[in-house]
Design an enzyme around this catalytic site. Structure first.
Site, PDB file in Angstrom:
ATOM      1  N   ARG A 273     -11.323  -4.357 -11.543  1.00 56.55           N
ATOM      2  CA  ARG A 273      -9.963  -4.853 -11.678  1.00 56.55           C
ATOM      3  C   ARG A 273      -9.954  -6.257 -11.088  1.00 56.55           C
ATOM      4  O   ARG A 273     -10.769  -7.076 -11.494  1.00 56.55           O
ATOM      5  CB  ARG A 273      -8.991  -3.880 -10.989  1.00 56.55           C
ATOM      6  CG  ARG A 273      -7.564  -4.039 -11.446  1.00 56.55           C
ATOM      7  CD  ARG A 273      -6.643  -2.990 -10.838  1.00 56.55           C
ATOM      8  NE  ARG A 273      -6.489  -3.148  -9.382  1.00 56.55           N
ATOM      9  CZ  ARG A 273      -5.708  -2.376  -8.635  1.00 56.55           C
ATOM     10  NH1 ARG A 273      -5.004  -1.392  -9.188  1.00 56.55           N
ATOM     11  NH2 ARG A 273      -5.611  -2.572  -7.338  1.00 56.55           N
TER      12      ARG A 273
ATOM     13  N   LYS B  36       4.460  -3.033  -0.630  1.00 61.43           N
ATOM     14  CA  LYS B  36       4.740  -3.699  -1.914  1.00 61.43           C
ATOM     15  C   LYS B  36       5.727  -2.872  -2.734  1.00 61.43           C
ATOM     16  O   LYS B  36       5.982  -1.707  -2.415  1.00 61.43           O
ATOM     17  CB  LYS B  36       3.422  -3.870  -2.682  1.00 61.43           C
ATOM     18  CG  LYS B  36       2.755  -2.544  -3.067  1.00 61.43           C
ATOM     19  CD  LYS B  36       1.327  -2.737  -3.571  1.00 61.43           C
ATOM     20  CE  LYS B  36       0.688  -1.402  -3.924  1.00 61.43           C
ATOM     21  NZ  LYS B  36      -0.752  -1.544  -4.228  1.00 61.43           N
TER      22      LYS B  36
ATOM     23  N   ARG C 238      -5.612   0.473   4.753  1.00 64.22           N
ATOM     24  CA  ARG C 238      -4.430  -0.060   4.053  1.00 64.22           C
ATOM     25  C   ARG C 238      -3.683   1.042   3.299  1.00 64.22           C
ATOM     26  O   ARG C 238      -3.575   0.988   2.077  1.00 64.22           O
ATOM     27  CB  ARG C 238      -4.839  -1.114   3.012  1.00 64.22           C
ATOM     28  CG  ARG C 238      -5.612  -2.307   3.499  1.00 64.22           C
ATOM     29  CD  ARG C 238      -5.772  -3.342   2.367  1.00 64.22           C
ATOM     30  NE  ARG C 238      -6.282  -2.778   1.135  1.00 64.22           N
ATOM     31  CZ  ARG C 238      -7.565  -2.783   0.762  1.00 64.22           C
ATOM     32  NH1 ARG C 238      -8.477  -3.345   1.527  1.00 64.22           N
ATOM     33  NH2 ARG C 238      -7.919  -2.242  -0.389  1.00 64.22           N
TER      34      ARG C 238
ATOM     35  N   HIS D   5     -11.344  -2.537  -3.007  1.00 62.98           N
ATOM     36  CA  HIS D   5     -10.447  -1.420  -3.320  1.00 62.98           C
ATOM     37  C   HIS D   5     -11.243  -0.388  -4.113  1.00 62.98           C
ATOM     38  O   HIS D   5     -12.054  -0.740  -4.971  1.00 62.98           O
ATOM     39  CB  HIS D   5      -9.279  -1.969  -4.163  1.00 62.98           C
ATOM     40  CG  HIS D   5      -8.056  -1.120  -4.199  1.00 62.98           C
ATOM     41  ND1 HIS D   5      -7.436  -0.628  -3.073  1.00 62.98           N
ATOM     42  CD2 HIS D   5      -7.297  -0.674  -5.248  1.00 62.98           C
ATOM     43  CE1 HIS D   5      -6.357   0.058  -3.427  1.00 62.98           C
ATOM     44  NE2 HIS D   5      -6.257   0.062  -4.746  1.00 62.98           N
TER      45      HIS D   5
HETATM   46  C1  LIG Z   1      -1.476  -0.624  -3.423  1.00 61.33           C
HETATM   47  C2  LIG Z   1      -2.678  -0.969  -2.651  1.00 61.33           C
HETATM   48  C3  LIG Z   1      -3.020  -0.239  -1.499  1.00 61.33           C
HETATM   49  C4  LIG Z   1      -2.321   1.040  -1.096  1.00 61.33           C
HETATM   50  O1  LIG Z   1      -2.714   2.068  -1.984  1.00 61.33           O
HETATM   51  P1  LIG Z   1      -2.235   3.573  -1.798  1.00 61.33           P
HETATM   52  O2  LIG Z   1      -3.019   4.327  -2.800  1.00 61.33           O
HETATM   53  O3  LIG Z   1      -0.769   3.592  -2.086  1.00 61.33           O
HETATM   54  O4  LIG Z   1      -2.536   3.950  -0.404  1.00 61.33           O
HETATM   55  C5  LIG Z   1      -4.085  -0.701  -0.735  1.00 61.33           C
HETATM   56  N1  LIG Z   1      -4.775  -1.804  -1.093  1.00 61.33           N
HETATM   57  C6  LIG Z   1      -4.487  -2.509  -2.212  1.00 61.33           C
HETATM   58  C7  LIG Z   1      -5.294  -3.692  -2.555  1.00 61.33           C
HETATM   59  C8  LIG Z   1      -3.440  -2.113  -3.036  1.00 61.33           C
HETATM   60  O5  LIG Z   1      -3.170  -2.799  -4.151  1.00 61.33           O
END
Ligand SMILES: *Cc1c(COP(=O)(O)O)cnc(C)c1O
Length: 398
Positions: free
Chosen positions: A141, A43, A239, A183
């Site tokens: 969030r 992203k 991720r 997350h």
């Molecule tokens: C941005 C994001 C990530 C990656 O996070 P990092 O801290 O850069 O590894 C993973 N999952 C979601 C939902 C995100 O928004």
């Protein structure tokens, strides 16, 4: 972002992106993920490194999936011919899901309104939408809220309602729920109690979905910090974003080198003006810096409009003439002034703002500390006036 070709006759600065570093970082993250699949998060224009080249390098390095926040980002990946599975998770009401479904993009769904809009787009396109339900296990969030802390009475929550609606939509054929994800709030502090509590809440959320008859293929919760420090949270997929670009998400626990990560971005500019000044010369707006001895000032034409944080006024450092020298006074829109001291400096000399640190230059983490922010913000802020120059393979091989 459209790629701008670097031309030293036009551009005062550029960001060099080492695609070999991206491949190396992804391969290392893959190893850490064990049997779990790896989604490289690309992203925000590949965290400022350039969406498509970075995505190709990540796939070459072993990424199974790519993840984006916005549908337009995933459509750009498909337009570039990238065919790996894609997930996009952040949507506003009224967003057009139809191009995403046509382009085989998996969608994150966080709320009943999102599900209803995806169902509508599925019937309009005649496609079955592949969705991943986003559950809020404690971040507070986005995502549908679920009770956390290992409680099993997750009934009557936003999340349970979303699961029921999704199961009904799946039964009538418009969606296929392939995943559930969440997350972390404190992945960068692995011993924080929420890390365990969110894992337990996520296990509950998975059960709620499975009890509703959903056959989940990918259950995922780990960002970079969790991938590096909490391997037991890997589930079916991790991720990572920041670590793909070689930056440490947990600078208090370990540097890039400690995690065998190689920072991929090196930001370079050239000196435009050099002057020798006496002690007592105020520098830049508001004279926030005044020279204490005779010194050389070097003006460098990059500023906050390019991505240099204004909070790094009087604090950031650059590599100039083989030495680390400080930003003198305020960061301006288009330029910064470096106090070069007695370094032998000439107009046109190269200034390394930050890079992997191997030549003595500061790192993005150093700039983050100077500006009171995180390295994520340093690299993603670099804007369209700074062309990206790719080394280490052109990323055209996928
Ligand atoms: C941005 C994001 C990530 C990656 O996070 P990092 O801290 O850069 O590894 C993973 N999952 C979601 C939902 C995100 O928004």
């Amino acid at each position: 972002m459209d790629q701008v070709e670097y031309d030293p006759r036009v551009h005062p600065a550029y960001a060099q992106i080492d695609l070999a570093a991206i491949r190396h970082n992804v391969a290392g993250l893959r190893d850490r993920a064990g049997a779990a699949a790896l989604m490289a998060v690309v992203k925000a224009d590949g965290y400022g490194h350039g969406l498509v080249p970075v995505a190709r390098a990540a796939v070459e390095g072993g990424a199974d999936w790519l993840g984006t926040a916005q549908i337009a980002e995933s459509l750009d990946l498909r337009a570039a011919g990238i065919s790996v599975p894609l997930l996009t998770w952040l949507h506003s009401p009224g967003v057009d899901y139809e191009p995403a479904l046509t382009a085989d993009i998996d969608l994150g769904v966080s709320a009943p309104w999102g599900l209803a809009e995806v169902v509508r787009a599925a019937s309009a396109t005649g496609r079955t939408a592949r969705v991943h339900l986003k559950v809020d296990t404690g971040l507070g969030r986005n995502g549908a809220y679920a009770l956390g802390g290992g409680r099993t009475d997750t009934g009557h929550t936003d999340y349970s309602e979303l699961v029921e609606l999704a199961a009904a939509a799946q039964a009538e054929g418009s969606v296929e729920v392939v995943g559930v994800f969440t997350h972390f709030a404190y992945a960068d502090a692995p011993t924080h109690p929420t890390v365990r509590a969110q894992q337990e809440a996520f296990a509950d959320a998975v059960q709620v979905a499975e009890r509703a008859g959903l056959r989940l293929q990918v259950r995922h919760m780990s960002n970079s910090a969790a991938t590096l420090t909490t391997p037991e949270a890997a589930w079916d997929m991790v991720r990572p974003g920041l670590a793909v670009y070689g930056l440490s998400p947990v600078p208090d626990l370990g540097s890039s080198a400690d995690f065998d990560l190689v920072p991929a971005m090196t930001a370079v500019a050239r000196v435009a003006t050099v002057k020798r000044v006496p002690a007592g010369q105020g520098v830049s707006y508001g004279h926030a810096f005044t020279t204490s001895t005779e010194t050389t000032l070097a003006d460098v034409p990059v500023g906050y409009a390019d991505g240099i944080p204004r909070h790094a006024s009087n604090a950031g450092q650059v590599l100039l003439g083989g030495e680390r020298r400080p930003v003198a006074g305020r960061v301006c829109m288009d330029q910064i002034v470096i106090d070069a001291g007695d370094v032998d400096v000439e107009c046109g000399d190269e200034v390394v703002l930050f890079g992997p640190g191997t030549r003595g230059e500061p790192t993005a983490q150093d700039w983050a500390e100077a500006a009171g922010t995180i390295s994520y913000e340093i690299v993603t802020r670099f804007g369209p006036r700074v062309p990206r120059v790719y080394v280490g393979g052109d990323g055209a091989g996928v």
